[in-house]
Design a protein around this motif. Structure first.
Motif: not given
Length: 313
Positions: A78-79, A83-84, A192-194, A242-243
């Motif tokens: 997931v982008t 945040k990355g 993963i990761p938080n 919106d992710i």
């Protein structure tokens, strides 16, 4: 009876989070080739489509494709803007399944010893060309009622169901009528990761619908060795933020078409799907239905994609 109505959707230049999710939750199953000396006769008797059928898969191999996911979860990247990337994991459970077969029900309740392909499909005693007689009542069906918190992973559920229904392990995709299908429920496990993303954005759960029959497949064979059982329908629950919809209209359109296809399929079969009704009742698509732009699309043969202002879900 025709197979499920596979939806149409707009393509994008790069995969969205939703596209990657659906791809990650697509089972990939190894194929078995029909013996070369049987292909012509098999297609003449069993296959009503113009394209000759040369391969099939076994239900056993399909269940094995879920074994690792059931133990460790299915991972999708997931982008998140600014945040990355994060890896999201989902655990699969069997939501519903219906198996319709052209074979006499009594013969598959008591599987025979291993037989040749010719004996299985060219025995005159077992020749039941596709007809409504064998579509009216499924050989097997399952409709989960247990709370998601108390469910077993899909692979474990199938192993248990197979004790009293051994054909779940022996039937193949060419034994099944086009009406055969299954729905998988995917509930989130962890990320993963938080990276400091609000946890509510990852609460979304999904239902994916898959056809099980070789006689109606919108699937992709890969090097003639495996097949991807793409979703013909989908439903969502707690789809917030919106992710999962980071490509805007393309993602809205994809989900809208998939949801409508699933609803149409269940209506056609007159199947009261517990999970699907729960997702709809809980407003799982509220974010999609009312987010901007507040419309979805339908496909018109003469005009292409047209918007309509309606509650798609």
């Amino acid at each position: 009876m025709a197979g499920p109505p596979f939806p149409v959707f707009l393509s994008t230049n790069t995969d969205s989070n939703m596209e990657r999710l659906l791809s990650s939750l697509t089972p990939k199953v190894p194929l078995t080739r029909i013996p070369a000396n049987c292909i012509q006769d098999f297609n003449r008797i069993w296959n009503p489509t113009p394209k000759p059928m040369t391969t099939y898969f076994t239900l056993r191999d399909l269940w094995l494709s879920f074994e690792q996911w059931s133990a460790y979860g299915a991972k999708t990247k997931v982008t998140v803007e600014n945040k990355g990337d994060v890896d999201q994991f989902f655990v699969p459970s069997l939501s519903a399944i219906q198996i319709f077969t052209n074979k006499p029900h009594e013969s598959i309740r008591h599987p025979r010893k291993k037989m040749s392909f010719q004996s299985l499909y060219f025995n005159t005693n077992d020749l039941y060309p596709q007809s409504d007689e064998f579509y009216s009542k499924p050989y097997f069906e399952f409709n989960e009622k247990v709370s998601p918190y108390n469910r077993h992973p899909l692979f474990d559920t199938i192993e248990k169901l197979s004790i009293s229904n051994p054909a779940l392990q022996t039937l193949t995709s060419i034994d099944l009528a086009p009406a055969s299908w299954m729905c998988v429920a995917w509930y989130p496990m962890c990320q993963i990761p938080n990276i400091g993303i609000p946890i509510k954005d990852f609460h979304a759960a999904f239902l994916t619908f898959h056809s099980l029959s070789s006689f109606y497949q919108d699937t992709v064979e890969e090097d003639n060795r495996s097949i991807s059982l793409k979703q013909f329908g989908c439903a969502t629950y707690k789809l917030e933020g919106d992710i999962w919809l980071n490509h805007g209209p393309a993602d809205y359109l994809r989900l809208c078409n998939l949801h409508n296809a699933a609803e149409s399929w269940l209506t056609q079969l007159n199947f009261e799907h517990n999970d699907f009704k729960f997702f709809a009742r809980q407003g799982g698509h509220q974010h999609v239905a009312y987010a901007q732009p507040p419309f979805c699309y339908y496909f018109d043969n003469s005009s292409g994609f047209l918007p309509f202002f309606s509650n798609c879900f």
